[in-house]
Design an enzyme around this catalytic site. Structure first.
Site, mmCIF file in Angstrom:
data_model
loop_
_atom_site.group_PDB
_atom_site.id
_atom_site.type_symbol
_atom_site.label_atom_id
_atom_site.label_comp_id
_atom_site.label_asym_id
_atom_site.label_seq_id
_atom_site.Cartn_x
_atom_site.Cartn_y
_atom_site.Cartn_z
ATOM 1 N N SER A 155 0.873 -1.191 0.000
ATOM 2 C CA SER A 155 0.000 0.000 0.000
ATOM 3 C C SER A 155 0.896 1.222 0.000
ATOM 4 O O SER A 155 2.051 1.143 0.463
ATOM 5 C CB SER A 155 -0.858 0.005 1.283
ATOM 6 O OG SER A 155 -1.506 1.259 1.454
ATOM 7 N N TYR A 159 -2.709 -0.030 10.492
ATOM 8 C CA TYR A 159 -2.547 -0.465 9.097
ATOM 9 C C TYR A 159 -1.173 -0.043 8.577
ATOM 10 O O TYR A 159 -0.434 -0.858 8.009
ATOM 11 C CB TYR A 159 -3.666 0.163 8.273
ATOM 12 C CG TYR A 159 -3.721 -0.240 6.822
ATOM 13 C CD1 TYR A 159 -4.239 -1.465 6.434
ATOM 14 C CD2 TYR A 159 -3.290 0.641 5.822
ATOM 15 C CE1 TYR A 159 -4.323 -1.822 5.082
ATOM 16 C CE2 TYR A 159 -3.373 0.299 4.475
ATOM 17 C CZ TYR A 159 -3.894 -0.933 4.117
ATOM 18 O OH TYR A 159 -3.973 -1.275 2.784
HETATM 19 N N1 LIG Z 1 -8.521 -1.286 -1.355
HETATM 20 C C1 LIG Z 1 -7.498 -0.420 -1.323
HETATM 21 O O1 LIG Z 1 -7.672 0.800 -1.484
HETATM 22 C C2 LIG Z 1 -6.103 -0.938 -1.112
HETATM 23 C C3 LIG Z 1 -5.041 -0.055 -1.390
HETATM 24 C C4 LIG Z 1 -3.742 -0.490 -1.197
HETATM 25 C C5 LIG Z 1 -3.512 -1.765 -0.737
HETATM 26 N N2 LIG Z 1 -4.552 -2.594 -0.457
HETATM 27 C C6 LIG Z 1 -4.232 -3.940 0.020
HETATM 28 O O2 LIG Z 1 -4.687 -4.880 -0.918
HETATM 29 C C7 LIG Z 1 -5.030 -6.090 -0.242
HETATM 30 C C8 LIG Z 1 -6.448 -6.492 -0.621
HETATM 31 O O3 LIG Z 1 -7.315 -5.459 -0.218
HETATM 32 P P1 LIG Z 1 -8.809 -5.341 -0.777
HETATM 33 O O4 LIG Z 1 -9.070 -3.919 -0.966
HETATM 34 O O5 LIG Z 1 -9.006 -6.280 -1.891
HETATM 35 O O6 LIG Z 1 -9.623 -5.811 0.517
HETATM 36 P P2 LIG Z 1 -11.036 -6.551 0.655
HETATM 37 O O7 LIG Z 1 -11.875 -6.316 -0.539
HETATM 38 O O8 LIG Z 1 -11.531 -6.189 1.992
HETATM 39 O O9 LIG Z 1 -10.614 -8.111 0.634
HETATM 40 C C9 LIG Z 1 -9.768 -8.591 1.649
HETATM 41 C C10 LIG Z 1 -9.440 -10.033 1.331
HETATM 42 O O10 LIG Z 1 -8.574 -10.547 2.360
HETATM 43 C C11 LIG Z 1 -9.178 -11.723 2.908
HETATM 44 N N3 LIG Z 1 -8.800 -11.859 4.307
HETATM 45 C C12 LIG Z 1 -8.974 -10.974 5.317
HETATM 46 N N4 LIG Z 1 -8.521 -11.492 6.461
HETATM 47 C C13 LIG Z 1 -8.049 -12.732 6.184
HETATM 48 C C14 LIG Z 1 -7.452 -13.768 6.943
HETATM 49 N N5 LIG Z 1 -7.231 -13.643 8.270
HETATM 50 N N6 LIG Z 1 -7.100 -14.912 6.314
HETATM 51 C C15 LIG Z 1 -7.314 -15.060 4.980
HETATM 52 N N7 LIG Z 1 -7.855 -14.115 4.205
HETATM 53 C C16 LIG Z 1 -8.224 -12.960 4.810
HETATM 54 C C17 LIG Z 1 -10.670 -11.538 2.675
HETATM 55 O O11 LIG Z 1 -11.380 -12.753 2.656
HETATM 56 P P3 LIG Z 1 -12.153 -13.340 3.935
HETATM 57 O O12 LIG Z 1 -12.781 -12.174 4.644
HETATM 58 O O13 LIG Z 1 -13.120 -14.323 3.365
HETATM 59 O O14 LIG Z 1 -11.104 -14.012 4.748
HETATM 60 C C18 LIG Z 1 -10.670 -10.926 1.292
HETATM 61 O O15 LIG Z 1 -10.488 -11.923 0.308
HETATM 62 C C19 LIG Z 1 -4.851 -5.809 1.240
HETATM 63 O O16 LIG Z 1 -3.594 -6.275 1.652
HETATM 64 C C20 LIG Z 1 -4.899 -4.305 1.313
HETATM 65 O O17 LIG Z 1 -4.214 -3.822 2.427
HETATM 66 C C21 LIG Z 1 -5.849 -2.213 -0.649
#
Ligand SMILES: NC(=O)c1ccc[n+]([C@@H]2O[C@H](COP(=O)([O-])OP(=O)(O)OC[C@H]3O[C@@H](n4cnc5c(N)ncnc54)[C@H](OP(=O)(O)O)[C@@H]3O)[C@@H](O)[C@H]2O)c1
Length: 255
Positions: free
Chosen positions: A161, A174
């Site tokens: 991120s 975070y």
């Molecule tokens: N969205 C943004 O703006 C953004 C920006 C920069 C970086 N990121 C990073 O990108 C990654 C994905 O984010 P996203 O936006 O796609 O989030 P999201 O839509 O909330 O999805 C999160 C994913 O992580 C899984 N997860 C959460 N806790 C878990 C655990 N303990 N064990 C296994 N799986 C787990 C969730 O599945 P379950 O709940 O079914 O476990 C889901 O598949 C993260 O690392 C986030 O920090 C996101």
């Protein structure tokens, strides 16, 4: 066995710059939703066999259902035994693991004075400790497998991120976890680069997923999850000698 497998076989595939992911096995965490699901789809459409991990089986199965070759392994990536089981299942597919993408993550927003210890611990467990557990399992597996043509044994991709290199007001837990991932990953790269393992960190700006669905982000320009997936695809299809080490993916619009 706690897993579900697509039965349509391995279709193979050709990536845009000439390599094929058709013989690769890719573990993608967070594959049930958002960025991880988009990455699983992108790599799967290029022919990789996808081993998808997240906690929620039903969401995982929906996310992977359209892919030619995929295995859903419900996994809490912060649980060391569950991570062992995940990598054992992945290694059984074809005897090797070529790509590991750590995309699972959580965002708990609060000013420091209101941040609970539970949220702090969960952020570090899921965003940092799980990345260590999955990367360690990946390295152990990859070091034991033969090199592909060009000398590459495997590739680890961390979805970090912008908050891994800059402070983000209201997200101290975070940011602490993501800064930790950066330190871990840059060290990991130096340890394994001489042994045929590539390491990439992807630093997306704000992306339109469940993580950013709350009203406070409603006016913000957001990338699509597929924008991040394209960056991952570019990294894993680079020529064998080239490593995309750090990729910042930002929206064109000013903040
Ligand atoms: N969205 C943004 O703006 C953004 C920006 C920069 C970086 N990121 C990073 O990108 C990654 C994905 O984010 P996203 O936006 O796609 O989030 P999201 O839509 O909330 O999805 C999160 C994913 O992580 C899984 N997860 C959460 N806790 C878990 C655990 N303990 N064990 C296994 N799986 C787990 C969730 O599945 P379950 O709940 O079914 O476990 C889901 O598949 C993260 O690392 C986030 O920090 C996101």
């Amino acid at each position: 066995m706690g897993s579900w497998e697509s039965t349509r076989g391995d279709a193979g595939g050709t990536d845009p710059i000439g390599g094929s992911l058709g013989s690769r096995v890719a573990v993608v965490t967070g594959a049930s939703r958002g960025i991880g699901a988009a990455i699983a789809r992108a790599l799967g459409r290029e022919g990789a066999f996808i081993v998808g991990a997240a906690r929620t089986r039903a969401d995982l199965e929906v996310a992977l259902a359209g892919l030619p070759a995929a295995l859903a392994v419900p996994t809490d990536v912060s649980d060391p035994q569950a991570v062992r089981t995940l990598f054992e299942a992945a290694a059984q597919v074809r005897g090797r693991v070529d790509i590991v993408v750590n995309a699972a993550g959580v965002l708990r927003r609060a000013p420091v004075e209101q941040t609970t210890l539970a949220d702090w611990r969960e952020s570090l467990e899921v965003n940092l400790t799980a990345v260590f557990l999955c990367s360690r399992a990946a390295v152990r597996q990859m070091l034991g497998q033969r090199e592909a043509p060009g000398g590459v044994r495997g590739h680890i991709v961390q979805i970090v991120s912008g908050a891994g290199v800059h402070g983000w007001e209201g997200s101290s837990a975070y940011a602490a976890s993501k800064f930790g991932v950066m330190g871990f990953t840059e060290t990991l790269r130096e340890e394994v680069r001489g042994r045929g393992i590539k390491v990439t960190e992807i630093l997306p700006g704000m992306v339109d997923t469940d993580m950013t669905a709350q009203p406070e982000f409603s006016g913000r320009a957001k990338l699509a999850p597929e924008d991040v997936a394209r960056a991952v695809l570019a990294a894993v299809t680079a020529s064998p000698a080239a490593v995309l080490q750090r990729v910042d993916v930002r929206h064109l619009a000013p903040r």
